[in-house]
Design a protein around this motif. Structure first.
Motif, PDB file in Angstrom:
ATOM      1  N   THR A  71      43.582  36.118  38.272  1.00 40.07           N
ATOM      2  CA  THR A  71      42.632  35.330  39.040  1.00 40.07           C
ATOM      3  C   THR A  71      43.380  34.464  40.043  1.00 40.07           C
ATOM      4  OG1 THR A  71      40.757  33.813  38.882  1.00 40.07           O
ATOM      5  CG2 THR A  71      42.557  33.461  37.342  1.00 40.07           C
ATOM      6  N   SER A  72      42.707  34.196  41.144  1.00 41.51           N
ATOM      7  CA  SER A  72      43.275  33.385  42.204  1.00 41.51           C
ATOM      8  C   SER A  72      42.206  32.398  42.658  1.00 41.51           C
ATOM      9  CB  SER A  72      43.693  34.293  43.374  1.00 41.51           C
ATOM     10  OG  SER A  72      44.291  33.545  44.393  1.00 41.51           O
ATOM     11  N   THR A  77      47.403  31.053  41.469  1.00 42.63           N
ATOM     12  CA  THR A  77      47.190  32.423  40.997  1.00 42.63           C
ATOM     13  C   THR A  77      47.856  32.570  39.639  1.00 42.63           C
ATOM     14  OG1 THR A  77      47.218  33.302  43.250  1.00 42.63           O
ATOM     15  CG2 THR A  77      47.588  34.876  41.480  1.00 42.63           C
TER      16      THR A  77
END
Length: 185
Positions: free
Chosen positions: A70-71, A85
């Motif tokens: 995920t970012s 991130t």
């Protein structure tokens, strides 16, 4: 990647990311200093007649990895954002080769080869400063980690024979400051 959420008041976003990561490193050891070497104990390996400069060992490592993570970006002000991130690496394949240039008992390309599989993780955090409307300056800190947990190590002898052994562990850790310029369009 794809956006999965936005912060209120258009302050930023969260996205999921997936992809392929290729990580290549090459190290070269040069120069040699012989402290003590007994040719009777290790025949043919004592480098007493070798020059004090030049290549001694060349190591090349390639990691091929799948990343899932995920970012996010959150805007603190109109010009300053916080970025981050986090990625898990459920599968990483390592291809590692050593050339021991001064070992007459080993083949020279490669002397030792390793193939293995493992896991890893990547993370980074940073600040983004808007310089112009679509031009940004980024600074941050990044950590990359891969660890092979299974594989094979092969020693390639000069006479063409090979000996294989199980690879118990091989890992790479890279971390440090990052800086960059981004242009969005």
């Amino acid at each position: 990647g794809a956006k999965v959420g936005e912060f209120p008041n258009h302050r930023g976003f969260v996205e999921v990311v997936a992809g392929y990561q290729y990580w290549h490193t090459k190290y070269q050891a040069t120069g040699i200093g012989v402290q003590a070497c007994n040719p009777a104990l290790i025949p043919g390996i004592c480098p007493t007649d070798q020059p004090a400069n030049g290549s001694v060992i060349t190591n090349t490592t390639n990691w091929h990895s799948i990343r899932l993570g995920t970012s996010a970006e959150y805007r603190l002000t109109r010009r300053i954002s916080v970025l981050g991130t986090v990625a898990f690496i459920p599968l990483s394949v390592i291809d590692n080769k050593d050339i021991h240039h001064l070992r007459p008992d080993l083949r020279q390309d490669p002397s030792i080869s390793m193939i293995g599989v493992g896991i890893g993780a990547d993370a980074d955090v940073g600040l983004r400063l808007a310089i112009l409307r679509n031009l940004f300056l980024n600074v941050g800190y990044r950590v990359w980690y891969n660890r092979a947990v299974d594989g094979t190590v092969k020693f390639h002898a000069a006479d063409g024979t090979e000996e294989s052994f199980p690879m118990e562990q091989f890992q790479s850790l890279r971390h440090g400051l990052t800086a960059g310029i981004n242009f969005t369009f």
